[in-house]
Scaffold this motif. Structure first.
Motif, PDB file in Angstrom:
ATOM      1  N   SER A 112       0.863  -1.187   0.000  1.00  0.00           N
ATOM      2  CA  SER A 112       0.000   0.000   0.000  1.00  0.00           C
ATOM      3  C   SER A 112       0.893   1.229   0.000  1.00  0.00           C
ATOM      4  O   SER A 112       1.928   1.244   0.666  1.00  0.00           O
ATOM      5  N   THR A 113       0.472   2.261  -0.731  1.00  0.00           N
ATOM      6  CA  THR A 113       1.256   3.496  -0.730  1.00  0.00           C
ATOM      7  C   THR A 113       0.369   4.682  -0.392  1.00  0.00           C
ATOM      8  O   THR A 113      -0.797   4.718  -0.756  1.00  0.00           O
ATOM      9  N   GLY A 114       0.949   5.616   0.311  1.00  0.00           N
ATOM     10  CA  GLY A 114       0.237   6.832   0.686  1.00  0.00           C
ATOM     11  C   GLY A 114       0.752   7.306   2.032  1.00  0.00           C
ATOM     12  O   GLY A 114       0.783   6.541   2.983  1.00  0.00           O
ATOM     13  N   THR A 115       1.184   8.569   2.089  1.00  0.00           N
ATOM     14  CA  THR A 115       1.716   9.140   3.327  1.00  0.00           C
ATOM     15  C   THR A 115       0.644   9.204   4.410  1.00  0.00           C
ATOM     16  O   THR A 115       0.943   9.205   5.602  1.00  0.00           O
ATOM     17  N   GLU A 116      -0.623   9.216   3.969  1.00  0.00           N
ATOM     18  CA  GLU A 116      -1.718   9.310   4.936  1.00  0.00           C
ATOM     19  C   GLU A 116      -2.014   7.988   5.649  1.00  0.00           C
ATOM     20  O   GLU A 116      -2.790   7.967   6.602  1.00  0.00           O
ATOM     21  N   LEU A 117      -1.405   6.887   5.195  1.00  0.00           N
ATOM     22  CA  LEU A 117      -1.824   5.576   5.686  1.00  0.00           C
ATOM     23  C   LEU A 117      -1.186   5.204   7.012  1.00  0.00           C
ATOM     24  O   LEU A 117      -0.011   5.482   7.255  1.00  0.00           O
TER      25      LEU A 117
ATOM     26  N   PRO B 248       5.185   5.355   2.632  1.00  0.00           N
ATOM     27  CA  PRO B 248       4.747   6.730   2.375  1.00  0.00           C
ATOM     28  C   PRO B 248       5.010   7.093   0.908  1.00  0.00           C
ATOM     29  O   PRO B 248       5.643   6.326   0.184  1.00  0.00           O
ATOM     30  N   ASP B 249       4.515   8.227   0.485  1.00  0.00           N
ATOM     31  CA  ASP B 249       4.729   8.663  -0.897  1.00  0.00           C
ATOM     32  C   ASP B 249       6.162   9.144  -1.056  1.00  0.00           C
ATOM     33  O   ASP B 249       6.420  10.334  -1.254  1.00  0.00           O
ATOM     34  N   ASP B 250       7.081   8.213  -0.966  1.00  0.00           N
ATOM     35  CA  ASP B 250       8.510   8.504  -1.028  1.00  0.00           C
ATOM     36  C   ASP B 250       9.137   7.472  -1.959  1.00  0.00           C
ATOM     37  O   ASP B 250       9.147   6.282  -1.663  1.00  0.00           O
TER      38      ASP B 250
ATOM     39  N   GLY C 277      -2.676   2.689  -4.715  1.00  0.00           N
ATOM     40  CA  GLY C 277      -2.410   4.104  -4.489  1.00  0.00           C
ATOM     41  C   GLY C 277      -1.306   4.623  -5.385  1.00  0.00           C
ATOM     42  O   GLY C 277      -0.486   3.852  -5.908  1.00  0.00           O
ATOM     43  N   GLY C 278      -1.341   5.914  -5.604  1.00  0.00           N
ATOM     44  CA  GLY C 278      -0.256   6.579  -6.329  1.00  0.00           C
ATOM     45  C   GLY C 278      -0.080   6.153  -7.778  1.00  0.00           C
ATOM     46  O   GLY C 278       0.994   6.313  -8.345  1.00  0.00           O
ATOM     47  N   ALA C 279      -1.147   5.636  -8.363  1.00  0.00           N
ATOM     48  CA  ALA C 279      -0.983   5.078  -9.716  1.00  0.00           C
ATOM     49  C   ALA C 279      -1.375   6.041 -10.827  1.00  0.00           C
ATOM     50  O   ALA C 279      -1.175   5.755 -11.999  1.00  0.00           O
TER      51      ALA C 279
HETATM   52 MG    MG Z   1      -2.025   8.360  -2.705  1.00  0.00          MG
END
Ligand code: MG
Ligand code: AMP
Length: 426
Positions: A201-206, A245-247, A269-271
């Motif tokens: 899973s990707t996302g800094t909010e997660l 995270p989104d890194d 995410g982030g796709a």
């Molecule tokens: Mg995202």
């Protein structure tokens, strides 16, 4: 035990023809089908341990089913030639034939023999009369003729003949298959090693732990348990890569781990192509990204790429879209990689219990379930943020790419979750 590992997929596996904008669902599926092939090695397993595994070679019957002609009922056996129309009286021979206790010898024509279900028909018996259709005093039986030749008997090999193919390569073995193979004397099968599929899973909010407190800007990672559970249900080995995270550096590290530990990777995410869509950026920089803008709702661009020789399916972050894309695209693709072959989910037409006007241009999958009359209701909101709709539904209504105007009672295509190998719920 022989192990054969096929070569890895090429880097241009997901290449798309130039100039393609929106890809219709069927075309996307056809491209995936053509691009992918089995990547797992094979092993030999005892049949009893092979539930859910995929046959790497056809399973051939070592023995016929039934192995010998036998009786389908409890009754009396005799030679048909000695009987005719009207009331029949046949003297009873000594002894009997029972399952596991065959009658020793041949039955003379004109006599009858006590015979039980599953017992081998001895020489001289080709027909059996049902016990309930007979009267007997212990020395003679009588029944009303005529009786059909071969009645209440099973022929050797009438189900499966020794030497014939019982199950084809690519078959995912079910409980019924284990019974069939065992009955046919097949003790071992050559199967594919289970496909290992990693989930990131990707996302800094997660944040991962739903029991932990969350800050207002944080979101519990709903996709990972969902995708890991889907994969396990499909017979794959889920590999948990956690969340990143989104890194880009961190995402790359996780993808490296995925490529080492798994045969395929699912990210969520982030796709898309936004500022924080680092998955698609990273996969693009690795040089092998194909971003497919598939004409589907719910769903956004599906990012397909190769990462160190391993296919990556970049699913949308939104859980409803991730679920839908996992069922529609990832599952058939993963089945193809696993050796199980391409599957098209089997839907059926039911009356609509709703009205909807749909524009042309993309296929729509509505969260749906059947009401008491067998008509399809759809979830109150089409908003793809409504995760509860996935639990409410027992499948999808699939609306075609073209425009359509659905009125209550019109036939629509219902695809139960079961058609995607998704069980439980309800
Ligand atoms: Mg995202
Ligand atoms: P993205 O595709 O990264 O733009 O995400 C789309 C939406 O889905 C955003 O609202 C994200 O917060 C949400 N989202 C992304 N990943 C997850 C996840 N693993 N669990 C729950 N929501 C998510």
């Amino acid at each position: 035990m022989s192990t054969l590992v096929p070569p890895r997929l090429r880097n241009d596996t997901f290449a798309m023809p130039q100039g393609v904008e929106w890809v219709p669902v069927d075309e996307a599926l056809e491209l995936l089908r053509a691009a992918l092939r089995p990547v797992t090695g094979t092993e030999t397993l005892p049949v009893a341990q092979a539930l859910g595994r995929v046959l790497a070679a056809p399973a051939v019957a070592r023995r016929s089913n039934p192995p010998q002609p036998n009786s389908a009922v409890d009754g009396y056996g005799f030679a048909h030639a000695a009987t005719g129309a009207g009331v029949q009286r046949l003297p009873l021979a000594e002894g009997r034939s029972a399952a596991g206790q065959p009658f020793d010898g041949a039955l003379p024509e004109g006599m009858a023999l006590r015979i039980l279900t599953g017992a081998i028909l001895p020489e001289g018996v080709d027909t059996v009369v049902l016990e309930e259709d007979c009267a007997t005093d212990g020395r003679t039986i009588s029944f009303d003729g005529p009786i059909k030749r071969g009645a209440n008997t099973r022929k050797a090999g009438e189900d499966v003949a020794a030497g014939s193919e019982a199950l084809a390569a690519g078959r995912m073995l079910s409980a019924a298959d284990l019974a069939l193979l065992t009955a046919l004397g097949v003790g071992e099968v050559s199967v594919h090693r289970p496909l290992r599929v990693a989930v990131l899973s990707t996302g800094t909010e997660l944040i991962a732990d739903p029991a932990a407190p969350a800050a207002p800007h944080q979101i519990y990672d709903a996709n990972r348990p969902m995708l890991l559970a889907l994969l396990a249900g499909w017979g794959f080995v889920p590999v948990d890569l956690g969340h990143a995270p989104d890194d880009p550096a961190e995402i790359a590290r996780r993808l490296d781990a995925g490529a080492r530990e798994a045969d395929a990777i699912l990210t969520s995410g982030g796709a898309s192509a936004g500022d924080e869509d680092h998955v698609s950026r990273l996969l693009g920089e690795s040089g092998t990204l194909t971003s497919w803008r598939i004409a589907i709702k719910p769903g956004r661009p599906l990012a397909l790429a190769m990462w160190q020789g391993v296919p990556v399916f970049g699913l949308p972050g939104n859980p409803v879209a991730a679920f839908t894309c996992a069922l529609i695209f990832a599952r058939p693709a993963l089945l193809q990689l696993s050796g199980a072959g391409w599957r098209r989910s089997q839907g059926f037409a039911v009356p609509a219990a709703f009205a909807k006007r749909k524009k042309a241009g993309r296929r729509e999958f509505l969260r749906a379930r059947l009401n008491a009359n067998g008509a399809a209701e759809v979830f109150a909101s089409e908003g793809s943020g409504r995760i509860s709709g996935l639990s409410w539904a027992t499948g999808f209504v699939e609306l075609p790419d073209e425009a359509c105007d659905v009125a209550p009672g019109d036939p629509v295509r219902f695809l139960p979750y079961g058609a995607f190998g998704v069980s439980f719920g309800g």
